[in-house]
Design a protein around this motif. Structure first.
Motif, mmCIF file in Angstrom:
data_model
loop_
_atom_site.group_PDB
_atom_site.id
_atom_site.type_symbol
_atom_site.label_atom_id
_atom_site.label_comp_id
_atom_site.label_asym_id
_atom_site.label_seq_id
_atom_site.Cartn_x
_atom_site.Cartn_y
_atom_site.Cartn_z
ATOM 1 N N THR A 1 85.123 14.111 51.157
ATOM 2 C CA THR A 1 85.507 15.184 52.077
ATOM 3 C C THR A 1 86.567 14.681 53.028
ATOM 4 O OG1 THR A 1 83.697 14.562 53.555
ATOM 5 C CG2 THR A 1 83.246 16.280 51.943
ATOM 6 N N GLU B 1 87.587 14.790 59.814
ATOM 7 C CA GLU B 1 88.034 15.726 60.827
ATOM 8 C C GLU B 1 89.076 15.077 61.733
ATOM 9 O OE1 GLU B 1 84.804 17.309 63.001
ATOM 10 O OE2 GLU B 1 83.810 18.200 61.262
ATOM 11 N N GLY B 2 90.093 15.861 62.084
ATOM 12 C CA GLY B 2 91.111 15.388 63.009
ATOM 13 C C GLY B 2 92.069 14.375 62.433
ATOM 14 N N LYS C 1 99.175 17.556 60.030
ATOM 15 C CA LYS C 1 97.732 17.574 60.156
ATOM 16 C C LYS C 1 97.101 17.753 58.784
ATOM 17 C CE LYS C 1 97.578 19.394 64.870
ATOM 18 N NZ LYS C 1 97.069 20.490 65.749
ATOM 19 N N ALA D 1 91.608 21.342 55.786
ATOM 20 C CA ALA D 1 90.161 21.216 55.602
ATOM 21 C C ALA D 1 89.801 20.630 54.246
ATOM 22 C CB ALA D 1 89.499 22.583 55.775
#
Length: 873
Positions: free
Chosen positions: A153, A156-157, A173, A176
């Motif tokens: 996965t 995050e960030g 960035k 998801a």
């Protein structure tokens, strides 16, 4: 009138005129006014000129030659255009040549321009004008996917940053699903940094040519071993790290992630046993550590460790592999149509990549110990002081003999030594800068089995006494990997070792000792954008000695000359060497985005055949869609040669002068993303065998194997991973022209495997594996006659051999894992791997009484639990 009179009259006329002018000048004077002349006409008005007006410009394409020449600056091309009265360009002339294809591109674009024509007083006229093209290098981009090791996965960030040589920064960035794209990058070398909270940042250099797309697959390690309620076991040292993986050169390459390798039920957490669940891999006979791929014989599949050939992949009985899971970086499995990098085999390839020693962020040593009912293993890795060198050391030993030997003795088996195996690994490695790495790796394996039979076999009275089997090997491997320039990479590998095989049953024996030497070199060079050439040398040299006393193998269709132990033996004592050099060259072409074509050729020489085998191969992959959901078509065709086995060309047991076995591979498949986590791949294959060696007869055999493989895979996420693999296939052989076609003994029509594993939370994970497989083939035996010379009954075997199939195999395996995080530096895990949980009595063969009039079915491994503990620092 005289001339004088004329002169006098002229003088008087002039005086009179002068008087008249004077009178006119006086006030009040008058004189007769002359007639006024008409004014001159005004000059003509200048013509009204309207210049041409551009109304259509398709633009100039950036020339491919400039891209190949790596032109990184803007280029201006001025042209003189000649237009006719309709506004059409009739001629374009470059004022000053720019080269690199810019002139031709500008001229071609100019000839497509459309103008409103020039006008003179409203009437169209021809014209000549100047026109300019400015060529800016096409921008480059870096795209890829960021995941957390072992989870699959996106962290995050996460943020990807590319810093240009002039200090300019580009940021992207991470989405998801882990994807990212850095767009609009001018050509140059960038320092790329990938960072995410709670993860170890990665940084590397990426050299981009104009218009180039670089793809990166980056897995970030966690900063420290952390266990969360839904994500146990995320230790940085145990997981696989892959950065910048180049696309495969093969049609089909199947790679399992670390969590899948270590958690598949029924494998006891052994990574190499996990590949037995992939499409195309048949189920071997009970306790046989064999790889049977797409209907090929086990000796048609080669096993490599980082490009070095090894003789076996599994310990005795297939209970575990010879390289521990904790040292594996990845396992690449090629069921067919593999790259020219590999040769001397007609079936499949398994290449095991071992990771470099991993170093924790704080520089401490990482260690682990694990023990279950089958074996125990230990591992330690870390830095060697401040020398820049890192090390890894590991070892494993089985202790089946500690509990199986007493059980067999109680059963009257008379065991002197139960199965025992061990393996060992030692590695030192160092990076020299960011572009060069040197590694030394010593590894080996040893398996031993010895059983004392106190009774005589009624159907084989010549066999008695000890039955011994020993296999062992070791390798010392040196590997250098270096990036010589932005476009050139080199990989050098050299290995030397020892192989030993010792088998004895009664008075028959076979002892083999060899010293394989296997140097390899590959140079990979980027010739142009989208064009990379891989050229290499692959040499295998192995001096050997063999001593044997065994009966001669029968020819096809020939009945045996009595029981094995009573047949007249042949004896041989020989020393020789196997020498098989190989050369290969292949080109990786990416002419369009989403297109990949890899043509290549391999040349292999075999000392025993004294022939070169030319093997052309080609694979093609085409992405039909660039974005999600991706659809990819793939196909391949190639010729593969495998030299005969040494015993097949031996003057005593075989036939000298044989040629190589040949197999032509054909494959076509489709890969389709269904969701972000689910992907489906299906592939048809056909393998045609020619000049197949038939024992003691020659290269007269034929054969074919064909089928359909399907894999439905759910990629690992925070909770679940799983896949369903199904293979429908047929494998047949012919022992010569005019001979009947028969099923190959390793044929399995249906192979279905379903695997799933789910994280329950709080460190718990449970998984299951269900297998449904067509039964193995066997050759039935019936009552024949009594041979008084040997005192035993000899059976009659039905024809064709392997003509009867055992009942379908079905089995369910379950695995339960529990992990505890104790403090910040220690993790404890326990697991229970239950093999054959509902105790299915799967038939593996048939045993007969002394005269073959009665038979009973022999079943495989029953319900077998394996409980283990694992601790890590």
């Amino acid at each position: 009138m005289s001339r004088a009179s004329v002169l006098v009259a002229a003088c008087f006329g002039a005086l009179a005129a002068l008087s008249s002018l004077e009178a006119l000048a006086q006030p009040g004077g008058s004189v007769a006014q002359p007639k006024e002349e008409a004014p001159a006409p005004p000059p003509p008005k200048p013509a009204t000129i309207t210049p041409p007006v551009l109304k259509k410009d398709e633009g100039a394409a950036y020339p491919a030659q400039a891209t190949q020449d790596k032109v990184r600056d803007a280029v201006t091309v001025d042209l003189i255009l000649e237009l006719d009265a309709t506004g059409r360009v009739t001629k374009a002339t470059v004022e000053k040549a720019a080269g690199h294809g810019f002139d031709e591109a500008a001229e071609a674009a100019a000839m497509k321009l459309e103008f409103e024509p020039a006008k003179r007083d409203g009437n169209p006229v021809a014209a000549k004008i100047r026109h300019r093209y400015v060529f800016n290098p096409p921008p480059s981009r870096i795209v890829g996917r960021i995941t957390t090791q072992g989870q699959g996965t996106a962290p995050e960030g996460a943020l990807v940053t590319a810093t240009a040589p002039d200090g300019g920064r580009y940021e992207a960035k991470v989405a998801a699903d882990g994807s990212f794209a850095l767009e609009g990058l001018p050509a140059g070398t960038y320092r790329v940094t990938v960072a995410a909270p709670g993860h170890v940042a990665q940084a590397f250099d990426e050299a981009l040519d104009p218009g180039q797309e670089a793809r990166e697959n980056i897995r970030l390690a966690l900063e420290a071993p952390v266990v969360t309620p839904i994500s146990p076991g995320n230790d940085v040292v145990e997981e696989v790290q892959v950065r910048g993986v180049r696309p495969a050169r093969e049609v089909t390459k199947r790679t399992l992630e670390q969590r899948e390798l270590a958690r598949i039920p029924g494998t006891n957490g052994d990574a190499l046993r996990a590949i037995q669940n992939l499409p195309g891999v048949a189920r071997p006979p009970a306790i046989a550590g064999l790889l049977i791929v797409r209907g090929a014989a086990p000796n048609e599949t080669n096993i490599y460790v980082d490009g070095t050939l090894v003789p076996i992949v599994y310990h005795f009985g297939g209970l575990s592999s010879v390289i521990p899971t904790e040292m594996l970086e990845k396992i690449d499995f090629y069921p067919g149509n593999f790259s020219t990098y590999y040769g001397r085999v007609t079936g499949a390839i398994v290449d095991v990549a071992v990771h470099d020693p991993r170093v924790k962020k704080d520089g401490r040593i990482h260690g682990l110990a694990q023990a279950d009912l089958i074996d125990a293993r230990v591992l330690a890795e870390g830095p060697i002081g401040n020398t820049g060198w890192n090390f890894a050391v590991a070892g494993r030993r089985s202790y089946i003999d500690l509990w199986l030997k007493p059980l067999l003795e109680q059963a009257g088996a008379g065991v002197t030594t139960a199965p025992v195996y061990y393996d060992y690994q030692l590695m030192v490695q160092r990076d020299f800068g960011k572009k060069h790495s040197l590694r030394f790796f010593f590894f080996g394996s040893d398996d031993r089995l010895e059983i004392l039979s106190p009774t005589v076999n009624g159907s084989n009275p010549g066999i008695g006494g000890n039955v011994t089997l020993g296999t062992a090997f070791y390798r010392l491997q040196a590997r250098y990997v270096g990036k010589l320039s932005d476009d050139t990479e080199m990989k050098l590998t050299a290995a030397v070792g020892k192989d030993a095989l010792d088998f004895a049953i009664g008075d028959n024996f076979f002892v083999l000792s060899s010293t394989p030497i296997n140097p390899r070199a590959e140079l990979s060079h980027k010739l142009a954008p989208g064009v990379r050439n891989n050229v290499g040398l692959d040499v295998f040299y192995s001096p050997y000695t063999v001593e044997a006393r065994v009966p001669a193998p029968p020819r096809p269709g020939q009945p045996p000359a009595g029981p094995f132990g009573s047949q007249p033996p042949l004896e041989v004592s020989d020393s020789d060497a196997i020498y098989r050099p190989g050369l290969y060259d292949e080109i990786e072409l990416t002419p369009f985005r989403g297109t990949r074509i890899v043509p290549g050729v391999r040349l292999d020489y075999a000392k025993d055949t004294k022939r070169w085998d030319v093997q052309p191969r080609m694979t093609v992959r085409q992405d039909l869609t660039r974005e999600f959901p991706r659809t990819t078509l793939k196909s391949g065709i190639g010729r593969f040669a495998q030299p005969p086995q040494p015993q097949e060309t031996n003057a005593t047991f075989g036939l000298p002068g044989l040629r190589s076995n040949i197999a032509n591979h054909y494959g076509f498949g489709v890969e389709q993303e269904i969701t972000r986590q689910i992907e489906v791949s299906t592939e048809t294959f056909y393998r045609q065998y020619d000049q197949r060696v038939v024992q003691r007869i020659g290269n007269i055999g034929e054969g074919r194997a064909f089928g359909l493989e399907t894999l439905i895979r759910y990629k690992p996420d925070d909770r679940f991973f799983g896949f369903i693999a199904y293979t429908l296939s047929r494998s047949v052989r012919k022992d010569g022209p005019g001979e009947p076609e028969r099923l190959f003994p390793f044929d399995q029509t249906h192979i279905l495997t379903a695997i799933g594993s789910y994280r329950l939370g709080r460190g718990w994970e449970i998984g299951a594996r269900l297998r449904l497989v067509s039964g193995n083939l066997r050759t039935p035996q019936t009552y024949g006659f009594y041979d008084a010379t040997v005192g035993a009954y000899l059976p009659l075997s039905e024809f064709p051999p392997a003509g009867v199939r055992n009942p379908m195999f079905h089995q369910l395996d379950v695995r339960v894992d529990k992990t505890w995080q104790i403090g910040e530096g220690f993790k404890l895990s326990a697991y229970l791997d239950i093999y054959n949980i509902y105790n299915a009595g799967n038939v593996e063969g048939v045993s007969y009484n002394y005269n073959y009039t009665l038979s009973t079915q022999a079943t495989g491994i029953p319900f077998l639990p394996s409980l283990g503990l694992r601790g890590e620092l």
